[in-house]
Design an enzyme around this catalytic site. Structure first.
Site, mmCIF file in Angstrom:
data_model
loop_
_atom_site.group_PDB
_atom_site.id
_atom_site.type_symbol
_atom_site.label_atom_id
_atom_site.label_comp_id
_atom_site.label_asym_id
_atom_site.label_seq_id
_atom_site.Cartn_x
_atom_site.Cartn_y
_atom_site.Cartn_z
ATOM 1 N N ASP A 194 0.595 -1.244 -0.118
ATOM 2 C CA ASP A 194 0.126 0.183 0.217
ATOM 3 C C ASP A 194 0.956 1.037 -0.054
ATOM 4 O O ASP A 194 0.287 2.250 -0.694
ATOM 5 C CB ASP A 194 -0.993 0.124 1.113
ATOM 6 C CG ASP A 194 -1.855 1.147 0.770
ATOM 7 O OD1 ASP A 194 -2.648 1.537 0.247
ATOM 8 O OD2 ASP A 194 -2.191 1.654 1.829
ATOM 9 N N MET A 275 -8.053 5.800 3.373
ATOM 10 C CA MET A 275 -8.067 6.855 2.169
ATOM 11 C C MET A 275 -6.935 7.483 1.472
ATOM 12 O O MET A 275 -6.917 8.071 0.714
ATOM 13 C CB MET A 275 -8.454 8.182 2.849
ATOM 14 C CG MET A 275 -9.906 8.419 3.212
ATOM 15 S SD MET A 275 -10.999 8.031 2.781
ATOM 16 C CE MET A 275 -11.238 9.592 1.743
ATOM 17 N N ARG A 276 -6.572 6.638 1.429
ATOM 18 C CA ARG A 276 -4.717 6.968 1.114
ATOM 19 C C ARG A 276 -5.084 6.731 -1.203
ATOM 20 O O ARG A 276 -4.483 7.638 -1.263
ATOM 21 C CB ARG A 276 -3.343 6.037 1.154
ATOM 22 C CG ARG A 276 -2.551 5.907 0.538
ATOM 23 C CD ARG A 276 -1.096 5.437 1.245
ATOM 24 N NE ARG A 276 -0.780 5.124 2.354
ATOM 25 C CZ ARG A 276 -0.836 4.511 3.432
ATOM 26 N NH1 ARG A 276 -1.124 3.602 3.080
ATOM 27 N NH2 ARG A 276 -0.442 5.159 4.541
ATOM 28 N N ALA A 277 -5.464 5.951 -1.105
ATOM 29 C CA ALA A 277 -5.934 5.373 -2.658
ATOM 30 C C ALA A 277 -6.298 6.679 -2.903
ATOM 31 O O ALA A 277 -6.594 7.121 -4.085
ATOM 32 C CB ALA A 277 -6.391 4.340 -2.985
#
Length: 671
Positions: A194, A275-277
């Site tokens: 990720d 929420m990183r995406a």
């Protein structure tokens, strides 16, 4: 030293080139993970990128590459306030070897000087060298867990901390993380996966003309690297200028509310975690617009950003292949298209990637090639019918749903590669004692060091507060953690295993153990036996994906050459001991215990089992016998192996609480 291969001279691999260039335009995108088969120029492309990055200004003499415009107030070489002279140098590309030590990565602190003189004598590591540059990890999926943890911490905080018994050093460590890997060698931990902003899949072109051009350019480079680089200097300079122009344009690019809604809707539709995406997609779409020379993010930028940022975040278990349903992506973008993108998004190209011009996806309820092959026809008695292939061979059965298994471990204490299965002496874990250091001191045992130095203080002329410490006083902490093992599956694929759909349950059990091996960082291997012989279906590897694929296509039928299977497994272990003597093995024999192949099959199987027991190999027998009448042959085999015997039902985590102790007790008795 030969000239670097020009980035502009790379043939094909458009997605890889674009992902690398977007990170050069906006390092905040978060790096690139390059997945692909061997020999696809993954490393060549990454190394060629470093020549395109603009030069960086650094404080003169600073080993940590501080920016003179905003020096790090906590820099170990500081303070740099007010900043002094500065110099300009090319951005660095630092390579992290898979077998690097912790001190090589984060730096080494001189504990002896810290204790005796109170001086923080620090030698920077690779994280310091990579600050404001590229940190490249080839075969990143083979990186040891403790190094992965350090990378995760540095990537999350933008800083590296080195601590040794309360003495700590901190320095900035913001870098572009680029990793390459061959999925056949195993997958990445989800936490590290990720952290990569983008991912691309690369494969060798199947177009003859393109392959010819690749070979032609490579041979020309090998014959005259400097001349080849000079011929591409013009195009290389043009790419570099375009990167600089895109960087200057980047702050002015507008990410409208319509594009943001499309990004959020896409991430929600594909059920990505966290929420990183969303953030990575927004940064990637902005970089795409700047690279194209635009100040407005369009729907096509959002679509391309999704194809680069989401595939590796869609994995739900280790056997899921990364990917994205492009039809679903187009539908989501169309549904949430904003007014500011109408001109560019109302009429998508029907023949483009993922457009409506392609072939429709097969219906989930319709016949699929893999499903048809995986479901054997049943006869009136419930027995699976043989396929039209080899006589006595039956079509592969589908694996039952995997389940959580209890931990199977090797008894004793090993010294193998770090993992999560069996007890081992490691550099990380709980402290169990102290010893004199062999080589550089890495983990100080403070109490033992003080105890060793205390009796000699008067003789050493101590007169002030503090101890007089010498090299001979230092003690290394002895630690105990967990290691990864070689889990070798020996699977009975004979005709008796296919009765009453038993093979489906067997494959489900082995698949469950493979999932457990993935989580515990083991190597796995697969030996199967049926008919007249045994074969190594999968040599020991770190890729549980490959093992699962071989298991799924495993046919059944024929007699049961149990002895051949055990002897072949014994040969595999003998070879692996030569390659990796520190890695201990755990053999999992999956069988109903019958032996019908070869001359004197039962006696030969017994001798083969006792050979395992004599070598002290830890093993478990999974008894696959079913039905109201049971012969108990698997339990007899377990006795000769010095192993525990468990049924398929007992293999579940809530059913075998005492299995590990049983395995250890039997192994000790056999030894």
């Amino acid at each position: 030293m030969s000239a670097p291969y020009p980035f502009a001279a790379l043939v094909g691999q458009d997605s890889l080139r674009l992902a690398l260039l977007l990170n050069a335009v906006s390092p905040a995108v978060g790096g690139v993970l390059v997945r692909g088969e061997k020999g696809t120029a993954k490393s060549t492309a990454v190394r060629a990128l470093s020549a395109l990055l603009p030069a960086v200004d650094v404080v003169a003499g600073c080993r940590f590459s501080c920016d003179p415009a905003a020096p790090d107030p906590a820099c170990p070489d500081g303070p740099h306030n007010p900043p002094g002279a500065f110099e300009s140098r090319p951005a660095r590309m630092v390579e992290l070897p898979v077998g690097a030590s912790e001190d090589r990565l984060v730096g080494a602190l001189d504990i002896e000087r810290a204790l005796a003189e109170g001086v923080k004598a620090f030698e920077p590591g690779l994280l310091a060298d990579a600050h404001r540059g590229i940190l490249y990890v080839d075969e990143v999926n083979l990186l040891h867990d403790h190094l992965v943890d350090l990378l995760l911490d540095a990537a999350a905080m933008g800083a590296s901390y080195v601590e040794r018994e309360g003495v700590s050093v901190r320095h900035a460590a913001r870098f572009l993380l680029v990793g390459t890997m061959n999925p056949e060698e195993g997958e990445l931990r989800p936490q590290l996966l990720d952290r990569f902003g983008l991912t691309v899949e690369v494969a060798a072109s199947r177009e003859p003309d393109q392959r010819v051009e690749v070979v032609r350019r490579r041979l020309a480079y090998d014959d005259d690297p400097a001349g080849f680089a000079a011929r591409w200097a013009g195009e290389e300079a043009a790419v570099r200028q375009r990167i600089v122009a895109a960087r200057e344009l980047l702050p002015t690019v507008r990410l409208g509310d319509g594009a943001l809604r499309q990004i959020a809707a896409t991430c929600a539709a594909f059920e990505v975690d966290g929420m990183r995406a969303d953030i990575v997609m927004a940064r990637t779409a902005t970089a795409l617009a700047a690279w194209a020379g635009r100040t407005e993010v369009l729907a096509e930028d959002v679509r391309q950003a999704a194809l680069l940022a989401l595939p590796h975040r869609r994995r739900r278990n280790p056997f899921d292949a990364p990917g994205l349903d492009e039809d679903k992506l187009d539908q989501t973008l169309e549904e949430f298209s904003g007014e500011d993108e109408n001109e560019s998004d109302d009429d998508p190209d029907p023949d483009g990637p993922g457009g409506g011009g392609g072939q429709p996806a097969p219906d989930d309820g319709g016949p699929q090639g893999g499903d048809t092959a995986a479901r054997p026809e049943a006869g009136a008695d419930g027995e699976p019918q043989t396929s039209g292939g080899t006589s006595g061979e039956q079509a592969p059965a589908r694996a039952a749903e995997p389940f959580r298994t209890k931990v199977l471990s090797v008894p004793g204490i090993g010294e193998g590669a770090a993992g999560r299965r069996s007890r081992a002496r490691t550099e990380h874990g709980r402290t169990t004692g102290a010893r004199r250091p062999r080589g550089a001191l890495t983990k100080l045992h403070l109490a033992a060091t003080v105890q060793a130095a205390a009796p000699h203080q008067r003789a050493r002329g101590r007169s002030g507060p503090g101890l007089v410490i010498r090299r001979d006083d230092l003690r290394q902490a002895a630690r105990e953690g967990r290691e990864g093992n070689l889990v070798l599956f020996v699977v009975d694929a004979s005709g008796s295993m296919a009765a009453r759909q038993r093979m489906s349950a067997v494959k489900g059990a082995v698949l469950s153990l493979l999932l457990d091996a993935y989580q515990r960082r083991d190597k796995v291997g697969l030996v199967t036996f049926r008919g007249a012989a045994a074969e190594v279906a999968l040599p020991p590897t770190s890729s549980v994906d490959a093992a699962a694929a071989r298991l799924e296509s495993l046919p059944t039928g024929g007699r049961t050459p149990l002895a051949a299977g055990l002897l072949r497994a014994h040969d595999v272990l003998r070879v692996e001991r030569l390659r990796d003597p520190a890695r201990r093995a755990l053999v999992v024999v999956v069988t109903d215990g019958r032996a019908t192949g070869g001359p004197e099959p039962v006696a030969l199987a017994g001798r083969a089992a006792r050979l395992f027991a004599a070598d002290g190999v830890a093993s478990v027998v999974v008894d696959c016998e079913s039905g109201p009448v049971r012969l108990g042959l698997a339990a007899q085999l377990a006795g000769e192996l010095g192993a525990a015997a468990v049924t398929l039902d007992e293999l579940r985590a809530d059913s075998i609480a005492g299995l590990v102790k049983d395995v250890q007790g039997r192994s000790r008795r056999a030894a």
